[in-house]
Design a protein around this motif. Structure first.
Motif, short mmCIF file in Angstrom:
data_model
loop_
_atom_site.label_atom_id
_atom_site.label_comp_id
_atom_site.label_asym_id
_atom_site.label_seq_id
_atom_site.Cartn_x
_atom_site.Cartn_y
_atom_site.Cartn_z
N THR A 45 0.81 -1.23 0.00
CA THR A 45 0.00 0.00 0.00
C THR A 45 0.84 1.27 0.00
O THR A 45 0.29 2.36 0.06
CB THR A 45 -0.93 0.03 1.23
OG1 THR A 45 -0.13 0.00 2.41
CG2 THR A 45 -1.91 -1.12 1.21
N ASN A 46 2.16 1.14 -0.07
CA ASN A 46 3.03 2.33 -0.03
C ASN A 46 3.74 2.56 -1.36
O ASN A 46 4.00 1.62 -2.11
CB ASN A 46 4.08 2.20 1.07
CG ASN A 46 3.48 2.36 2.44
OD1 ASN A 46 2.35 2.81 2.61
ND2 ASN A 46 4.23 1.98 3.46
N ASP A 97 1.84 6.44 1.97
CA ASP A 97 0.70 5.56 1.70
C ASP A 97 0.04 5.97 0.38
O ASP A 97 -0.13 7.17 0.10
CB ASP A 97 -0.30 5.67 2.85
CG ASP A 97 -1.34 4.57 2.81
OD1 ASP A 97 -2.05 4.43 1.79
OD2 ASP A 97 -1.43 3.83 3.81
N GLN A 98 -0.35 4.98 -0.39
CA GLN A 98 -0.98 5.24 -1.70
C GLN A 98 -2.27 6.03 -1.58
O GLN A 98 -2.68 6.68 -2.55
CB GLN A 98 -1.25 3.93 -2.43
CG GLN A 98 -0.02 3.25 -2.94
CD GLN A 98 -0.34 2.00 -3.72
OE1 GLN A 98 -1.40 1.90 -4.34
NE2 GLN A 98 0.56 1.04 -3.71
N LYS A 99 -2.91 5.99 -0.42
CA LYS A 99 -4.18 6.71 -0.28
C LYS A 99 -4.00 8.22 -0.44
O LYS A 99 -4.95 8.94 -0.70
CB LYS A 99 -4.85 6.40 1.05
CG LYS A 99 -4.16 6.97 2.28
CD LYS A 99 -4.89 6.58 3.54
CE LYS A 99 -4.18 7.13 4.77
NZ LYS A 99 -4.85 6.68 5.99
N GLY A 158 4.03 0.03 -4.44
CA GLY A 158 3.50 -1.17 -3.78
C GLY A 158 4.42 -2.37 -3.77
O GLY A 158 3.95 -3.50 -3.70
#
Length: 123
Positions: free
Chosen positions: A8-9, A23-25, A69
């Motif tokens: 997720t990073n 973080d990808q968010k 990721g």
């Protein structure tokens, strides 16, 4: 994490081991013409300075690696960073964008080699 899971990073890697892991968010990615990658950050105030100062350390054309990721490093050149903009609709959100150009120079013969090839002479 198993070998077929995507993390997720996103990790941005500058020479000499200076990395930014985020973080990808918080990150959107757009692919443009000529292998241009636009990484768009929507971050809270706590991350704004860290992201901005990381990319301000780069010179135009400087190499940078990007690992999305845990899928492997993408070789790129730094092309610039946008000014930071405060989001008017959300209290503590900021927007900035880093532009990179993917380095598409590679040896096409490399793709034809077997996985364990060390110059065996068959390729």
């Amino acid at each position: 994490m198993t070998s077929n899971e995507i993390g997720t990073n996103i990790i941005f890697k500058k020479q000499l081991g200076l990395n930014l892991e985020i973080d990808q968010k918080y990150v959107g990615l757009k692919m443009k013409e000529n292998n241009i990658l636009s990484f768009n950050f929507r971050v809270p105030g706590a991350l704004k300075d860290e992201v901005e100062s990381y990319f301000r350390r780069f010179k135009l054309g400087e190499p940078i690696l990007v690992d999305i990721g845990g899928t492997g490093d993408i070789k790129c050149d730094f092309k610039g960073i946008s000014p930071v903009i405060k989001n008017k609709d959300e209290m503590d959100k900021y927007f900035l964008s880093a532009t990179l150009q993917e380095d598409k120079q590679y040896d096409p013969m490399e793709e034809e080699k077997c996985e364990t090839c060390s110059g065996c002479g068959f390729h």
